[in-house]
Design a protein around this motif. Structure first.
Motif, short mmCIF file in Angstrom:
data_model
loop_
_atom_site.label_atom_id
_atom_site.label_comp_id
_atom_site.label_asym_id
_atom_site.label_seq_id
_atom_site.Cartn_x
_atom_site.Cartn_y
_atom_site.Cartn_z
N THR A 497 5.28 -4.75 -8.24
CA THR A 497 6.46 -5.10 -9.06
C THR A 497 7.52 -5.78 -8.21
OG1 THR A 497 6.01 -3.21 -10.49
CG2 THR A 497 8.21 -4.17 -10.60
N GLY A 498 7.78 -5.25 -7.02
CA GLY A 498 8.80 -5.83 -6.17
C GLY A 498 8.46 -7.24 -5.71
N ASN A 499 7.16 -7.56 -5.60
CA ASN A 499 6.77 -8.90 -5.17
C ASN A 499 7.26 -9.97 -6.13
OD1 ASN A 499 5.54 -8.58 -2.66
ND2 ASN A 499 3.59 -7.96 -3.55
N ARG A 500 7.29 -9.63 -7.43
CA ARG A 500 7.76 -10.63 -8.39
C ARG A 500 9.22 -10.97 -8.10
NH1 ARG A 500 4.59 -7.45 -12.07
NH2 ARG A 500 6.44 -6.33 -12.78
N ARG A 501 10.01 -9.96 -7.79
CA ARG A 501 11.42 -10.21 -7.48
C ARG A 501 11.57 -10.93 -6.15
NH1 ARG A 501 15.38 -7.50 -4.69
NH2 ARG A 501 17.53 -7.77 -5.48
N TRP A 502 10.85 -10.49 -5.13
CA TRP A 502 10.98 -11.12 -3.82
C TRP A 502 10.46 -12.56 -3.84
CZ3 TRP A 502 8.37 -6.10 -1.81
CH2 TRP A 502 9.33 -5.08 -1.81
N ARG A 503 9.43 -12.80 -4.65
CA ARG A 503 8.93 -14.17 -4.76
C ARG A 503 9.99 -15.09 -5.36
NH1 ARG A 503 4.49 -12.89 -6.77
NH2 ARG A 503 5.10 -12.99 -8.96
N GLN A 504 10.72 -14.61 -6.38
CA GLN A 504 11.77 -15.42 -6.99
C GLN A 504 12.98 -15.55 -6.07
OE1 GLN A 504 12.61 -13.51 -10.69
NE2 GLN A 504 10.67 -14.10 -11.64
N LYS A 505 13.32 -14.47 -5.33
CA LYS A 505 14.55 -14.46 -4.55
C LYS A 505 14.37 -15.12 -3.18
CE LYS A 505 18.25 -11.29 -3.15
NZ LYS A 505 18.70 -9.88 -3.15
N TRP A 506 13.25 -14.81 -2.50
CA TRP A 506 13.07 -15.30 -1.13
C TRP A 506 11.78 -16.14 -0.96
CZ3 TRP A 506 14.20 -9.63 -0.44
CH2 TRP A 506 15.58 -9.41 -0.32
N GLY A 507 10.96 -16.20 -2.00
CA GLY A 507 9.73 -16.98 -1.89
C GLY A 507 8.67 -16.34 -1.04
N VAL A 508 8.66 -15.01 -0.93
CA VAL A 508 7.67 -14.31 -0.12
C VAL A 508 7.08 -13.15 -0.92
CG1 VAL A 508 8.79 -14.91 2.05
CG2 VAL A 508 9.40 -12.79 0.88
N GLU A 509 5.90 -12.72 -0.49
CA GLU A 509 5.26 -11.51 -1.00
C GLU A 509 4.81 -10.68 0.18
OE1 GLU A 509 2.06 -12.40 -3.57
OE2 GLU A 509 3.30 -13.24 -5.18
N ILE A 510 4.73 -9.38 -0.01
CA ILE A 510 4.26 -8.49 1.05
C ILE A 510 3.13 -7.62 0.50
CG2 ILE A 510 6.50 -8.47 2.17
CD1 ILE A 510 6.85 -5.61 1.14
N GLN A 511 2.32 -7.12 1.40
CA GLN A 511 1.28 -6.15 1.06
C GLN A 511 1.37 -5.00 2.06
OE1 GLN A 511 -0.79 -6.07 -1.49
NE2 GLN A 511 -0.10 -8.03 -2.36
N LEU A 512 1.05 -3.82 1.60
CA LEU A 512 1.08 -2.64 2.46
C LEU A 512 -0.34 -2.19 2.77
CD1 LEU A 512 3.90 -0.46 0.84
CD2 LEU A 512 4.08 -2.06 2.73
N ALA A 513 -0.54 -1.77 4.00
CA ALA A 513 -1.77 -1.09 4.39
C ALA A 513 -1.40 0.37 4.67
CB ALA A 513 -2.37 -1.74 5.62
N MET A 514 -2.17 1.31 4.09
CA MET A 514 -1.81 2.72 4.19
C MET A 514 -3.01 3.57 4.61
SD MET A 514 0.76 3.22 0.92
CE MET A 514 0.04 1.94 -0.10
N GLY A 515 -2.73 4.59 5.38
CA GLY A 515 -3.75 5.53 5.80
C GLY A 515 -3.27 6.96 5.67
N LEU A 516 -4.16 7.88 5.20
CA LEU A 516 -3.80 9.28 5.02
C LEU A 516 -4.86 10.17 5.65
CD1 LEU A 516 -3.16 7.74 2.00
CD2 LEU A 516 -1.96 9.91 1.72
N HIS A 517 -4.38 11.23 6.27
CA HIS A 517 -5.27 12.21 6.89
C HIS A 517 -4.62 13.59 6.82
CE1 HIS A 517 -8.20 14.08 9.45
NE2 HIS A 517 -7.28 14.41 10.34
N THR A 518 -5.44 14.61 6.65
CA THR A 518 -4.98 16.00 6.59
C THR A 518 -5.53 16.77 7.79
OG1 THR A 518 -4.92 15.92 4.19
CG2 THR A 518 -4.92 18.09 5.21
N GLY A 519 -4.66 17.46 8.46
CA GLY A 519 -5.08 18.23 9.62
C GLY A 519 -3.98 19.13 10.12
N THR A 520 -4.27 19.82 11.23
CA THR A 520 -3.32 20.78 11.81
C THR A 520 -2.46 20.08 12.85
OG1 THR A 520 -4.88 22.59 11.46
CG2 THR A 520 -3.08 22.96 13.01
N VAL A 521 -1.17 20.32 12.77
CA VAL A 521 -0.21 19.74 13.70
C VAL A 521 0.77 20.83 14.12
CG1 VAL A 521 -0.37 17.45 12.65
CG2 VAL A 521 1.38 19.05 11.87
N VAL A 522 1.62 20.50 15.06
CA VAL A 522 2.76 21.33 15.41
C VAL A 522 3.99 20.66 14.81
CG1 VAL A 522 4.22 22.23 17.25
CG2 VAL A 522 1.73 22.21 17.51
#
Length: 595
Positions: A497-522
């Protein structure tokens, strides 16, 4: 010799009669107490008027939102029922053709929303129609335009328009029929809107002044649903209400408004759009009916203030001689407390042995207690406000509840870690001014923070164009992994949704790369006694970061550990096989969240 005239005798001085203390106290109360009481009464009336206006706004919006919820529930019920009929007729393992038709007929017979379902091939050719008993053959087209078929969403309805089935309105809708995720046909049906009309009728009869004030309009401001049939089709494009809220409002986007306006009489109205249909629900009522309790409220406040003044005058008359000065001291003290100036009672009031002395001492103790409480409250508010700029609400609440958590150290916890990174950020930074890059990142991080906090996570840190979020600390929940995956999916949808606005306002689009993992931490505070931050440390963080670096633009990668905790929700994942993560010897099972 003449006798001198007699001298007049000296006149005695006229004694001045001083007003008794009771009369003076009465005059004092009249001069000092009555004006503040009147001012208080006027202030109470203004506050109540504002509260009544707010409640009226909320009431009108609540009625409109209830109607919108009913319309959406009716559409969703129709979608589920038609999808069930489509599955019965198209699934290969349901039974024989005769058994399928009997089951589908049974579904239609008990349906509260549908009378028929027409089946169309993927090319738009009509294959046949299944209708309930006693229903006339529906007027459906032999073919559907290809352009129309491409507009049908994978999940949901494509609204085609309103039609009349006799005296009752129906909504013509089109949807896909899929089996095991594979589209096999299109379903065309009419959704009966009689329950919605009945609800409008109930609202118009139960609420005073809403006899003609609740209706549904389309994008052209024509009335499409109303309890009175004669009002259907009437145009409201030039009405004063739409002039007040703006005639250019689009009904295909979320919009909520409430405003007063002038028509034949002062009116108050509210509007809520239904974007998926392109309609809006309008509720309007005359202001005299909306604010009819205001006059009674003003009379009641006036009588109450008059009664208070009378009681004060009688009490002052009875105890004038002994109570004037201590009462004045107590009054001044209470006024100071009301003005949030917590001073002690003047004079010797607190040393008296009578009831006034007890009152003076109690008032002094109350002032001291209020002053201490206010200082503590102000300090807590200041600390919470300052911390909330850097930490999530859960962490702030934990620190406020358990200040001991501020010390360095941590505890082992099982968490789900999310890394999200803007793909091609270096190239983006080269092509845009730095001010534009900062504005884009701030907008992205603002909505990412809102989504993550709403899903129960905390923002661990922002690393350049990346976001690290954690679920499971400082408080853990059984569905932390599911909330993390849903937050990633919602963030991906928001970027589209935000890409439509950014394309009109600044002429750019972005994409996100995401990673998820579950484990034990401190999880705990890392740093020094003067500067620390709440964070998580452990191999689980590294795995999540490696998954994010492996992900393609727009891709969400999930580890097997996170998939195990999703339970029934794991069906949204697609197995990508074993992958070797950078810097790790052991391979990792990797899954992708479906788009």
């Amino acid at each position: 010799m003449q006798t001198p005239p007699p001298q007049p005798a000296p006149t005695a001085p006229v004694a001045t009669t001083r007003l008794p203390l009771a009369a003076r106290l009465l005059l004092l109360i009249l001069a000092v107490a009555v004006p503040p009481l009147v001012g208080l009464g006027l202030a109470m009336m203004n506050v109540n008027e504002g509260a009544l206006l707010h409640s009226a706004r909320e009431l009108h919006l609540s009625i409109a939102l209830d109607v919108r919820r009913a319309l959406r529930e009716e559409l969703e019920r129709a979608r589920q029922q038609s999808a069930a009929i489509g599955y019965l007729m198209l699934a290969p393992d349901v039974g024989t053709q005769e058994e399928r038709e009997k089951l589908a007929d049974s579904q239609l017979a008990f349906s509260t929303s549908l009378d028929f379902v027409s089946f169309y091939s993927l090319e738009g050719e009509r294959l046949g129609t299944l209708k309930a008993r006693g229903v006339a053959e529906p007027d459906t087209p032999a073919t559907l335009p290809t352009a129309l078929l491409t507009e049908v969403p994978e999940q949901g309805l494509r609204v085609l328009g309103l039609t009349m089935a006799g005296e009752l309105p129906s909504l013509r809708v089109l949807q896909r029929a899929s089996v095991e995720g594979k589209p096999l046909a299109y379903l065309l049906t009419h959704v009966r809107l009689k329950p919605l009309v009945d609800q409008l009728q109930v609202l118009s009869t139960e609420w005073d002044g809403l006899e003609e004030g609740v209706y549904v309009v389309d994008a052209e401001r024509r009335v499409v649903l109303h309890p009175t049939r004669s009002r259907l089709g009437a145009s409201l494009a030039e009405s004063d209400f739409f002039a007040a809220i703006g005639r250019e409002v689009s009904f295909h986007s979320d919009f909520v408004a409430a405003s007063d306006f002038e028509a034949e009489m002062p009116m108050f109205g509210a509007l809520v759009t239904v974007p998926e249909v392109g309609w809006a629900i309008v509720v309007q009522r005359s202001q005299p009916l909306t604010f009819k309790t205001l006059r009674d409220m003003r009379l009641s406040v006036g009588l109450a203030l008059g009664l208070c003044a009378l009681v004060a005058l009688v009490g002052a008359w009875l105890g004038a001689r002994q109570l004037s000065r201590p009462i004045q001291a107590l009054v001044r003290a209470t006024r100071s407390i009301a003005a949030r100036s917590f001073t002690q009672v003047e004079g010797e009031v607190e040393t008296r042995a009578d009831e006034l002395g007890h009152l003076g001492r109690s008032l002094g103790e109350m002032a001291r207690s209020l002053e201490s409480s206010e200082k503590e409250l102000v300090e807590q508010t200041r600390v919470r406000t300052a911390l909330s700029r850097y930490l999530s609400a859960d962490v702030v609440e934990l620190i406020a509840r358990e200040p001991g958590r501020l010390r360095l150290g941590g505890e082992r916890r099982e968490v789900t870690v999310l890394f999200s990174d803007v793909c091609g950020f270096t190239r983006l930074s080269e092509s845009l001014p730095p001010e534009t890059v900062v504005a884009l990142l701030n907008e992205l991080f603002t909505f990412a923070t809102e989504i993550i906090h709403r899903r129960g996570g905390i923002i661990d840190k922002f690393i350049g164009d990346s976001v690290m979020a954690v679920w499971g600390t400082p408080e853990s929940h059984p569905d932390d992994a599911r909330q993390a995956v849903e937050a990633a999916m919602e963030l991906r949808r928001w970027v589209e949704t935000g890409n439509r606005r950014w394309r009109q306002k600044w002429g750019v689009e972005i994409q996100l790369a995401m990673g998820l993992h579950t484990g034990t931490v401190v999880a705990g505070n890392l740093g020094s006694e003067k500067r620390m931050e709440y964070t998580v440390i452990g191999d689980a963080v590294n795995v999540a970061a490696r998954l994010e670096s492996m992900a393609q633009p727009g891709q969400i990668l999930v580890s097997a550990a996170t998939r195990e905790r999703l339970g029934e929700e794991a069906e949204v994942l697609r197995h990508l096989g074993e992958r070797a993560l950078h810097g790790r010897n052991a391979t990792t099972q990797v899954f992708e969240v479906a788009a």
